[in-house]
Scaffold this motif. Sequence first.
Motif, PDB file in Angstrom:
ATOM      1  N   TRP A 239     -17.008  -7.345   2.175  1.00  0.00           N
ATOM      2  CA  TRP A 239     -17.054  -5.935   2.568  1.00  0.00           C
ATOM      3  C   TRP A 239     -15.678  -5.442   3.026  1.00  0.00           C
ATOM      4  CZ3 TRP A 239     -20.803  -1.967   3.229  1.00  0.00           C
ATOM      5  CH2 TRP A 239     -22.042  -2.255   2.646  1.00  0.00           C
ATOM      6  N   SER A 240     -14.928  -6.307   3.691  1.00  0.00           N
ATOM      7  CA  SER A 240     -13.571  -5.926   4.117  1.00  0.00           C
ATOM      8  C   SER A 240     -12.682  -5.672   2.909  1.00  0.00           C
ATOM      9  CB  SER A 240     -12.965  -7.037   4.987  1.00  0.00           C
ATOM     10  OG  SER A 240     -13.724  -7.239   6.153  1.00  0.00           O
ATOM     11  N   TRP A 241     -12.893  -6.434   1.868  1.00  0.00           N
ATOM     12  CA  TRP A 241     -12.140  -6.235   0.625  1.00  0.00           C
ATOM     13  C   TRP A 241     -12.441  -4.858   0.040  1.00  0.00           C
ATOM     14  CZ3 TRP A 241     -11.902 -10.665  -3.548  1.00  0.00           C
ATOM     15  CH2 TRP A 241     -10.938 -10.336  -4.501  1.00  0.00           C
ATOM     16  N   ASP A 242     -13.733  -4.501   0.029  1.00  0.00           N
ATOM     17  CA  ASP A 242     -14.102  -3.163  -0.455  1.00  0.00           C
ATOM     18  C   ASP A 242     -13.473  -2.078   0.405  1.00  0.00           C
ATOM     19  OD1 ASP A 242     -15.584  -4.134  -2.536  1.00  0.00           O
ATOM     20  OD2 ASP A 242     -17.544  -3.855  -1.573  1.00  0.00           O
ATOM     21  N   ALA A 243     -13.497  -2.286   1.728  1.00  0.00           N
ATOM     22  CA  ALA A 243     -12.901  -1.299   2.632  1.00  0.00           C
ATOM     23  C   ALA A 243     -11.396  -1.191   2.394  1.00  0.00           C
ATOM     24  CB  ALA A 243     -13.183  -1.688   4.080  1.00  0.00           C
ATOM     25  N   TYR A 244     -10.749  -2.309   2.174  1.00  0.00           N
ATOM     26  CA  TYR A 244      -9.299  -2.303   1.909  1.00  0.00           C
ATOM     27  C   TYR A 244      -8.983  -1.545   0.627  1.00  0.00           C
ATOM     28  CZ  TYR A 244      -4.807  -4.060   0.265  1.00  0.00           C
ATOM     29  OH  TYR A 244      -3.535  -4.149  -0.241  1.00  0.00           O
ATOM     30  N   ASP A 245      -9.779  -1.773  -0.427  1.00  0.00           N
ATOM     31  CA  ASP A 245      -9.565  -1.048  -1.685  1.00  0.00           C
ATOM     32  C   ASP A 245      -9.681   0.463  -1.487  1.00  0.00           C
ATOM     33  OD1 ASP A 245      -9.161  -3.368  -3.110  1.00  0.00           O
ATOM     34  OD2 ASP A 245     -11.236  -3.535  -3.800  1.00  0.00           O
ATOM     35  N   ALA A 246     -10.579   0.864  -0.583  1.00  0.00           N
ATOM     36  CA  ALA A 246     -10.795   2.295  -0.361  1.00  0.00           C
ATOM     37  C   ALA A 246      -9.749   2.899   0.570  1.00  0.00           C
ATOM     38  CB  ALA A 246     -12.192   2.526   0.213  1.00  0.00           C
ATOM     39  N   LEU A 247      -9.150   2.098   1.454  1.00  0.00           N
ATOM     40  CA  LEU A 247      -8.280   2.649   2.498  1.00  0.00           C
ATOM     41  C   LEU A 247      -6.818   2.234   2.395  1.00  0.00           C
ATOM     42  CD1 LEU A 247     -10.691   2.041   5.522  1.00  0.00           C
ATOM     43  CD2 LEU A 247     -10.255   4.211   4.354  1.00  0.00           C
ATOM     44  N   LYS A 248      -6.478   1.431   1.407  1.00  0.00           N
ATOM     45  CA  LYS A 248      -5.096   0.951   1.341  1.00  0.00           C
ATOM     46  C   LYS A 248      -4.099   2.072   1.118  1.00  0.00           C
ATOM     47  CE  LYS A 248      -5.653  -0.354  -3.551  1.00  0.00           C
ATOM     48  NZ  LYS A 248      -5.636  -1.498  -4.493  1.00  0.00           N
ATOM     49  N   ASP A 249      -4.536   3.148   0.467  1.00  0.00           N
ATOM     50  CA  ASP A 249      -3.626   4.281   0.271  1.00  0.00           C
ATOM     51  C   ASP A 249      -3.316   4.989   1.577  1.00  0.00           C
ATOM     52  OD1 ASP A 249      -3.562   3.748  -2.417  1.00  0.00           O
ATOM     53  OD2 ASP A 249      -5.098   5.225  -2.951  1.00  0.00           O
ATOM     54  N   GLN A 250      -4.121   4.744   2.604  1.00  0.00           N
ATOM     55  CA  GLN A 250      -3.897   5.345   3.921  1.00  0.00           C
ATOM     56  C   GLN A 250      -3.131   4.395   4.840  1.00  0.00           C
ATOM     57  OE1 GLN A 250      -7.513   7.030   5.609  1.00  0.00           O
ATOM     58  NE2 GLN A 250      -8.413   7.294   3.558  1.00  0.00           N
ATOM     59  N   GLY A 251      -2.607   3.342   4.267  1.00  0.00           N
ATOM     60  CA  GLY A 251      -1.772   2.414   5.027  1.00  0.00           C
ATOM     61  C   GLY A 251      -2.515   1.253   5.645  1.00  0.00           C
ATOM     62  N   PHE A 252      -3.816   1.102   5.348  1.00  0.00           N
ATOM     63  CA  PHE A 252      -4.584  -0.021   5.887  1.00  0.00           C
ATOM     64  C   PHE A 252      -4.218  -1.313   5.164  1.00  0.00           C
ATOM     65  CE2 PHE A 252      -6.990   3.001   8.125  1.00  0.00           C
ATOM     66  CZ  PHE A 252      -7.900   2.372   8.967  1.00  0.00           C
ATOM     67  N   THR A 253      -4.055  -2.382   5.935  1.00  0.00           N
ATOM     68  CA  THR A 253      -3.896  -3.706   5.347  1.00  0.00           C
ATOM     69  C   THR A 253      -5.279  -4.372   5.281  1.00  0.00           C
ATOM     70  OG1 THR A 253      -3.581  -4.795   7.490  1.00  0.00           O
ATOM     71  CG2 THR A 253      -1.614  -3.904   6.385  1.00  0.00           C
ATOM     72  N   PHE A 254      -5.334  -5.490   4.566  1.00  0.00           N
ATOM     73  CA  PHE A 254      -6.614  -6.196   4.509  1.00  0.00           C
ATOM     74  C   PHE A 254      -7.020  -6.666   5.901  1.00  0.00           C
ATOM     75  CE2 PHE A 254      -9.187 -10.021   4.217  1.00  0.00           C
ATOM     76  CZ  PHE A 254     -10.208  -9.596   3.378  1.00  0.00           C
ATOM     77  N   PHE A 255      -6.057  -7.115   6.695  1.00  0.00           N
ATOM     78  CA  PHE A 255      -6.352  -7.562   8.051  1.00  0.00           C
ATOM     79  C   PHE A 255      -6.917  -6.417   8.884  1.00  0.00           C
ATOM     80  CE2 PHE A 255      -5.143  -8.247  12.505  1.00  0.00           C
ATOM     81  CZ  PHE A 255      -5.759  -9.473  12.744  1.00  0.00           C
ATOM     82  N   ASP A 256      -6.372  -5.211   8.716  1.00  0.00           N
ATOM     83  CA  ASP A 256      -6.906  -4.047   9.433  1.00  0.00           C
ATOM     84  C   ASP A 256      -8.363  -3.798   9.038  1.00  0.00           C
ATOM     85  OD1 ASP A 256      -4.482  -3.566  10.702  1.00  0.00           O
ATOM     86  OD2 ASP A 256      -3.759  -2.257   9.091  1.00  0.00           O
TER      87      ASP A 256
END
Length: 309
Positions: A239-256
């Motif tokens: 689920w974190s991977w899915d969240a990262y794919d959706a939010l990485k353009d906003q500067g989120f890292t996978f750890f975030d």
Amino acid sequence: MFKEKVRVQILEGKLTDKGKCLCGSYRGYEIMVNQMNGFYQICMNAHSDDVNNQKLAAFLAEHKTKVKGVLDAKISPTALLMNVKMPAFGSKCPAAINEAVMPVIQYLTMGRYSSGCEYCKSENVPVSDYEINGMHHLVCENCAGQIGQNLQQNQQEVQAKKSRVAEGIVGAVLGSLIGCILWILIYKLGYIAGIAGAAIGICAMKGYEMLGGHLDKKGVVISSVIMVVMIYFGNRIAWSWDAYDALKDQGFTFFDSYQYLGEILDQTGLAGDYYTDLAIGYVLSFVCGARYIIHAFRASNGSYTMKKH
């Protein structure tokens, strides 16, 4: 097992109905017919100078292609086993069994195969149907007694073995990581990975056994607990991977995404879906893995079953 009017049609009525099976001698060959789930398991004791019954194995492979009802056929040096599809109507059972067995009897007769106890090969003593660890065998009383002693001795030896817990835990964690990776990959394909959850448990037990030296009861319990924990982490990482794919353009890292997954789920209204997936994953994992876990627990205790029919 069969109504009398049906039994007498099976192999000329030569087999005795023992309630859970038909058993007896037909044309000199010890035969047993067990009713399983959707098929008949037919055991026949036979041996000759055919080394390990390899010629018989070749015949059975060809026989399987000729007789539609034969699902599977296996041999040992002293016996053969056929699984025959159970007809939808009871009246057709004799024909299905006879069609599968008669050509084998003819082959055994022409090849001068002998029949007796599956273990000692003695042809001069009566044999009985013994169910040993779920498999049926036609053996004499002496061999049955020896088998029982061997199983009991093995149980004592297994129970006397102790595992190295610390090394076993390390092995279980390392092994479970393989299944955890599989869980994540399958989830990314859009499925809830119940089979991968079972794989986590199996790999954990294998890892415990490899580094711990022996999979005892402690090992099975510890590995099962690690499976539960790793399923949680596998689901959270997916689920974190899915969240990262959706939010990485906003500067989120996978750890975030992993660290703040709870808040992300609350804000997006997906918390219910997350926990539903986790619950379904646990249920499917235990459904897929329960049989293996139970078997591993019994094996770790040296448990065995032996019953005369």
